[in-house]
Design a protein around this motif. Structure first.
Motif, mmCIF file in Angstrom:
data_model
loop_
_atom_site.group_PDB
_atom_site.id
_atom_site.type_symbol
_atom_site.label_atom_id
_atom_site.label_comp_id
_atom_site.label_asym_id
_atom_site.label_seq_id
_atom_site.Cartn_x
_atom_site.Cartn_y
_atom_site.Cartn_z
ATOM 1 N N GLU A 1 0.823 -1.207 0.000
ATOM 2 C CA GLU A 1 0.000 0.000 0.000
ATOM 3 C C GLU A 1 0.867 1.271 0.000
ATOM 4 O O GLU A 1 1.809 1.382 0.798
ATOM 5 C CB GLU A 1 -0.937 -0.041 1.217
ATOM 6 C CG GLU A 1 -1.839 1.175 1.366
ATOM 7 C CD GLU A 1 -2.756 1.408 0.172
ATOM 8 O OE1 GLU A 1 -3.332 0.442 -0.355
ATOM 9 O OE2 GLU A 1 -2.885 2.588 -0.248
ATOM 10 N N LYS B 1 -7.377 5.019 -7.156
ATOM 11 C CA LYS B 1 -6.313 4.605 -6.248
ATOM 12 C C LYS B 1 -6.097 3.079 -6.201
ATOM 13 O O LYS B 1 -5.781 2.482 -7.214
ATOM 14 C CB LYS B 1 -6.544 5.166 -4.845
ATOM 15 C CG LYS B 1 -6.753 6.678 -4.797
ATOM 16 C CD LYS B 1 -5.563 7.468 -5.309
ATOM 17 C CE LYS B 1 -4.338 7.432 -4.439
ATOM 18 N NZ LYS B 1 -4.415 8.112 -3.164
ATOM 19 N N THR B 2 -6.253 2.469 -5.012
ATOM 20 C CA THR B 2 -6.042 1.020 -4.899
ATOM 21 C C THR B 2 -6.853 0.264 -5.953
ATOM 22 O O THR B 2 -6.342 -0.663 -6.605
ATOM 23 C CB THR B 2 -6.458 0.502 -3.508
ATOM 24 O OG1 THR B 2 -5.576 1.035 -2.524
ATOM 25 C CG2 THR B 2 -6.403 -1.015 -3.437
ATOM 26 N N PHE C 1 -16.020 -2.080 0.244
ATOM 27 C CA PHE C 1 -15.143 -0.940 -0.044
ATOM 28 C C PHE C 1 -14.649 -1.028 -1.489
ATOM 29 O O PHE C 1 -14.257 -2.077 -1.959
ATOM 30 C CB PHE C 1 -13.959 -0.910 0.929
ATOM 31 C CG PHE C 1 -13.277 0.430 0.979
ATOM 32 C CD1 PHE C 1 -13.666 1.400 1.877
ATOM 33 C CD2 PHE C 1 -12.244 0.727 0.091
ATOM 34 C CE1 PHE C 1 -13.054 2.651 1.913
ATOM 35 C CE2 PHE C 1 -11.619 1.980 0.109
ATOM 36 C CZ PHE C 1 -12.020 2.938 1.020
ATOM 37 N N TRP C 2 -14.722 0.080 -2.185
ATOM 38 C CA TRP C 2 -14.392 0.129 -3.615
ATOM 39 C C TRP C 2 -15.294 -0.789 -4.447
ATOM 40 O O TRP C 2 -14.919 -1.181 -5.548
ATOM 41 C CB TRP C 2 -12.926 -0.202 -3.888
ATOM 42 C CG TRP C 2 -11.953 0.914 -3.671
ATOM 43 C CD1 TRP C 2 -10.769 0.845 -2.979
ATOM 44 C CD2 TRP C 2 -12.015 2.264 -4.169
ATOM 45 N NE1 TRP C 2 -10.127 2.059 -2.995
ATOM 46 C CE2 TRP C 2 -10.865 2.950 -3.715
ATOM 47 C CE3 TRP C 2 -12.952 2.972 -4.941
ATOM 48 C CZ2 TRP C 2 -10.623 4.294 -4.017
ATOM 49 C CZ3 TRP C 2 -12.704 4.306 -5.228
ATOM 50 C CH2 TRP C 2 -11.553 4.946 -4.781
ATOM 51 N N ARG D 1 -15.705 -3.788 -4.241
ATOM 52 C CA ARG D 1 -14.973 -5.010 -4.575
ATOM 53 C C ARG D 1 -15.899 -6.212 -4.683
ATOM 54 O O ARG D 1 -15.745 -7.063 -5.568
ATOM 55 C CB ARG D 1 -13.907 -5.299 -3.508
ATOM 56 C CG ARG D 1 -12.663 -4.422 -3.610
ATOM 57 C CD ARG D 1 -11.663 -4.814 -2.528
ATOM 58 N NE ARG D 1 -10.397 -4.127 -2.662
ATOM 59 C CZ ARG D 1 -9.960 -3.175 -1.807
ATOM 60 N NH1 ARG D 1 -10.691 -2.811 -0.770
ATOM 61 N NH2 ARG D 1 -8.784 -2.608 -2.000
ATOM 62 N N TYR E 1 -7.822 2.116 7.816
ATOM 63 C CA TYR E 1 -8.827 1.461 6.980
ATOM 64 C C TYR E 1 -9.112 0.004 7.316
ATOM 65 O O TYR E 1 -9.993 -0.606 6.735
ATOM 66 C CB TYR E 1 -8.423 1.523 5.509
ATOM 67 C CG TYR E 1 -8.667 2.852 4.874
ATOM 68 C CD1 TYR E 1 -9.789 3.057 4.068
ATOM 69 C CD2 TYR E 1 -7.787 3.903 5.080
ATOM 70 C CE1 TYR E 1 -10.022 4.283 3.478
ATOM 71 C CE2 TYR E 1 -8.010 5.138 4.488
ATOM 72 C CZ TYR E 1 -9.129 5.325 3.694
ATOM 73 O OH TYR E 1 -9.358 6.542 3.103
ATOM 74 N N ILE F 1 -3.849 -7.890 0.012
ATOM 75 C CA ILE F 1 -3.845 -6.424 -0.036
ATOM 76 C C ILE F 1 -3.607 -5.845 1.360
ATOM 77 O O ILE F 1 -4.476 -5.899 2.227
ATOM 78 C CB ILE F 1 -5.172 -5.891 -0.629
ATOM 79 C CG1 ILE F 1 -5.452 -6.554 -1.988
ATOM 80 C CG2 ILE F 1 -5.128 -4.361 -0.748
ATOM 81 C CD1 ILE F 1 -6.791 -6.173 -2.605
ATOM 82 N N VAL G 1 -2.747 -2.742 4.140
ATOM 83 C CA VAL G 1 -3.475 -1.462 4.261
ATOM 84 C C VAL G 1 -2.909 -0.484 5.305
ATOM 85 O O VAL G 1 -3.247 0.695 5.294
ATOM 86 C CB VAL G 1 -4.988 -1.734 4.495
ATOM 87 C CG1 VAL G 1 -5.271 -2.113 5.941
ATOM 88 C CG2 VAL G 1 -5.841 -0.543 4.086
ATOM 89 N N HIS H 1 -1.006 3.476 4.848
ATOM 90 C CA HIS H 1 -1.982 4.262 4.093
ATOM 91 C C HIS H 1 -2.138 5.611 4.786
ATOM 92 O O HIS H 1 -2.126 5.679 6.013
ATOM 93 C CB HIS H 1 -3.320 3.505 4.073
ATOM 94 C CG HIS H 1 -4.360 4.110 3.171
ATOM 95 N ND1 HIS H 1 -4.943 5.333 3.424
ATOM 96 C CD2 HIS H 1 -4.906 3.652 2.021
ATOM 97 C CE1 HIS H 1 -5.803 5.604 2.455
ATOM 98 N NE2 HIS H 1 -5.800 4.600 1.588
ATOM 99 N N ASP I 1 1.051 0.160 -5.101
ATOM 100 C CA ASP I 1 -0.176 0.484 -5.844
ATOM 101 C C ASP I 1 -0.201 1.912 -6.376
ATOM 102 O O ASP I 1 -0.672 2.156 -7.484
ATOM 103 C CB ASP I 1 -1.447 0.157 -5.048
ATOM 104 C CG ASP I 1 -1.644 0.975 -3.776
ATOM 105 O OD1 ASP I 1 -0.650 1.490 -3.230
ATOM 106 O OD2 ASP I 1 -2.799 1.079 -3.315
ATOM 107 N N HIS I 2 0.308 2.875 -5.596
ATOM 108 C CA HIS I 2 0.285 4.280 -6.026
ATOM 109 C C HIS I 2 1.129 5.088 -5.059
ATOM 110 O O HIS I 2 1.622 4.555 -4.067
ATOM 111 C CB HIS I 2 -1.151 4.820 -6.088
ATOM 112 C CG HIS I 2 -1.949 4.550 -4.840
ATOM 113 N ND1 HIS I 2 -1.706 5.199 -3.639
ATOM 114 C CD2 HIS I 2 -2.943 3.666 -4.589
ATOM 115 C CE1 HIS I 2 -2.532 4.750 -2.727
ATOM 116 N NE2 HIS I 2 -3.293 3.803 -3.258
HETATM 117 C C1 GP9 Z 1 -9.198 0.020 1.475
HETATM 118 C C2 GP9 Z 1 -7.869 0.137 0.823
HETATM 119 C C3 GP9 Z 1 -7.470 1.576 0.539
HETATM 120 O O1 GP9 Z 1 -9.846 -1.195 1.429
HETATM 121 O O2 GP9 Z 1 -7.603 -0.771 -0.171
HETATM 122 O O3 GP9 Z 1 -7.698 2.028 -0.728
HETATM 123 P P1 GP9 Z 1 -7.098 3.421 -1.265
HETATM 124 O O4 GP9 Z 1 -7.622 4.517 -0.380
HETATM 125 O O5 GP9 Z 1 -5.606 3.347 -1.208
HETATM 126 O O6 GP9 Z 1 -7.602 3.514 -2.650
#
Ligand code: GP9
Ligand code: MN
Length: 424
Positions: A38, A81-82, A134-135, A137, A165, A192, A194, A197, A256-257
Motif C-alpha cells: 500500500e 487509487k487502490t 469498499f471500492w 470489490r 482502513y 492487499i 493497508v 496508508h 499500488d500508487h
Molecule cells: C481500502 C484500501 C485503501 O480497502 O484498499 O484504498 P485506497 O484509499 O488506497 O484507494
C-alpha cells in the motif's frame, strides 16, 4: 459496438510483444502469491532515515538472486487509487479519467486474470483486512471471477488489531496463512495490505523507527508505517517458508500508487534533497515491482521502463497462455519487444529518454523542457492518447461483452460467486 471492438483488437494485436522463450510457460501450475504494498513509492528502497534503513527486508529482497526488481516501474492510477491498481494489473486496461471503474463499471463484463487462470485450473482468492463493499470489490470481483474473497469478516477485527482502513498488516498476514493453506492448488492469491496508508497511523508499540523531522506530520509518519509493513512482510515470508508455501510459488510484490501527494512538496524536497519540479514529481511516481519465479534465476535490477498495465500479459506468458488472445493494453515485461513507454492516466507519459509531464516534453537527462518535440515524440504522444481512448471505450461501452478470446473461453457468470462470512 462490435466496430469499436475491432479497432481495439487491431490496436492490441499490433502492440503485442512476442513472449521470451526463456520465460514462456515457466510458472505453469505454480501457486502465485501477489502482495500489494500500500502507498509504497520506490524512493523508499534503500532510503536511509536517521542513518537507518527504513525497509531493510525489502532492500534485501531487491538484492535476492531469485528476484527480478524493476526500478523503472510506474503506477498508472488515478482517482480509483487502490482499485485502479487492482483493475490495471488484473485486466491490463486503464482506470477511468474520472471516478473508479470498480464503482462506475462494476457490473461490466471482464476477462480478468482470475477468470483466465480459473479456466486453466487455478483457484483465485483476494485477502484483505477491510470489508468487502469498499471500492465495490464485492461486486466487481464477481465479474473478475475471483473464487474466494477473504474480507474483514474472516479476520479477528478486535479494536487493538485495527487501525485506519482495516486490520493491521502484521495480524493480517499472520491470519492469512491458514486461509492460503485452505485453497485448492494451484492458486492465485492476492493479499492487499493497508496499514501503510494515509494518514500513516500506528499504535504505540508498533513504531520501530523514529518519524522524519520535516514538520509535515503525515510525511514524517510515512516512514514509520513503511517500516511496519516491511516487518510484516518479513514475518509473512518466514511463515510462508515454514508452511511450505514459499519454495514452489511465484511471488510478486507491487506498489499500488504514491503515498505522498504533491501537496507535500516542501517536505519531500527536504527528504530527497532536490526541488520537486513537475518532472521530478512524475519521476517519483515509481513504485516497486518484484517478481520471483521458482526455478528461474532472477535478473537482479531490470531497468526497463514499464507500468502496471504490463503485469497481466507478463503473468499470462509465464503461464504459457498467449496474451494475444485477450484485449490487453500492456506488453510482457520479459519480452525482448516489451514496449518501454509508460502512459499516465492524464495523457502524460514516461520513457527512458524523454517524458511528457503537464503537457510539456522534457529531456530526462538534462531535465530541460523540449521546445520543439521530435517526430518520434509526437508519434508516441498520439499513440498514448489513442491507447487511453481505446481503453476507455472498452470500459464505457462494456465492449468485452462482444469479445470471445478463444474457442475454449467460458464467459464469467457473476451469479456463481458469493462473498463474506456473515449472511446479508
Ligand atoms: C481500502 C484500501 C485503501 O480497502 O484498499 O484504498 P485506497 O484509499 O488506497 O484507494
Ligand atoms: Mn491504495
Amino acid at each position: 459496438s462490435s466496430d469499436d471492438l475491432t479497432e481495439v483488437e487491431n490496436y492490441t494485436k499490433s502492440k503485442y510483444a512476442q513472449p521470451n522463450p526463456e520465460y514462456f510457460g515457466k510458472a505453469k501450475g505454480k501457486n502465485i502469491i501477489k502482495i500489494h504494498l500500500e502507498s509504497f513509492q520506490t524512493f523508499l528502497i534503500d532510503y536511509k532515515l536517521h542513518g537507518e534503513e527504513v525497509t531493510p527486508f525489502l532492500n534485501n529482497l531487491v538484492r535476492d538472486p531469485e528476484y527480478t526488481y524493476f526500478d523503472n516501474f510506474f503506477h498508472q492510477t488515478e482517482q480509483g487509487k487502490t482499485a485502479d491498481a487492482e483493475l490495471i494489473m488484473d485486466n491490463s486496461l486503464y482506470g477511468l479519467p474520472q471516478g473508479s471503474a470498480f464503482v462506475v463499471r462494476g457490473t461490466n463484463t471482464y476477462q480478468a486474470l482470475p477468470a483466465i487462470l480459473n479456466q486453466h485450473g487455478y483457484t483465485s482468492a483476494v485477502l484483505h483486512g477491510d470489508y468487502k463493499s469498499f471500492w465495490n470489490r464485492d461486486e466487481v470481483y464477481k465479474q473478475f471471477g475471483v473464487d474466494h474473497f477473504f474480507d474483514a469478516s474472516y479476520y479477528n477485527m478486535t479494536e487493538e488489531k485495527v487501525i485506519g482502513y482495516g486490520l493491521k498488516d502484521k495480524p493480517f498476514f499472520k491470519e492469512s496463512i491458514p486461509m492460503l493453506k485452505s485453497l485448492k492448488e494451484p492458486f492465485y492469491a492476492h493479499l492487499i495490505s493497508v496499514t501503510h496508508h494515509h494518514p500513516y497511523l500506528l499504535h504505540e508499540g508498533d513504531e520501530t523507527i523514529a518519524p522524519a523531522e520535516t514538520g509535515d506530520p503525515s510525511v514524517d509518519r510515512y516512514f514509520q508505517t513503511a517500516r511496519y509493513l516491511d516487518e510484516a512482510l518479513e514475518q509473512f515470508f518466514h511463515d510462508l517458508k515454514a508452511e511450505g508455501l514459499y519454495e514452489d510459488s511465484v511471488i510478486l510484490l507491487y506498489g499500488d500508487h504514491y503515498g505522498i501527494s504533491d501537496n507535500h512538496n516542501r517536505a519531500m524536497a527536504e527528504l530527497i534533497g532536490e526541488e520537486i519540479t513537475p518532472l521530478k514529481h512524475a519521476e517519483l511516481q515509481r513504485v516497486p515491482l518484484l517478481i520471483r519465479i521458482p526455478g528461474v534465476e532472477g535478473q537482479g535490477v531490470n531497468h526497463e521502463y514499464a507500468g502496471q498495465i504490463d503485469v497481466m500479459p507478463t503473468l499470462l506468458h509465464l503461464q504459457g497462455i498467449k496474451a494475444q488472445d485477450y484485449i490487453v493494453m500492456g506488453t510482457d515485461l520479459f519480452s525482448k519487444d516489451h514496449k518501454d513507454f509508460v502512459p499516465f492516466r492524464n495523457g502524460d507519459f514516461m520513457t527512458g529518454k524523454f517524458s511528457k509531464v503537464g503537457g510539456v516534453f522534457y529531456d530526462n537527462a538534462t531535465k530541460e523542457p523540449i521546445e520543439e518535440p521530435t517526430e518520434e515524440m509526437k508519434e508516441l504522444n498520439s499513440m498514448v492518447m489513442r491507447e487511453l481512448e481505446l481503453s476507455d471505450r472498452v470500459l464505457y461501452g462494456d465492449l468485452l461483452r462482444f469479445y470471445t478470446p478463444n474457442e475454449k473461453w467460458t464467459p464469467v457468470d457473476p451469479k456463481k460467486y458469493f462473498y463474506g462470512k456473515q449472511e446479508e
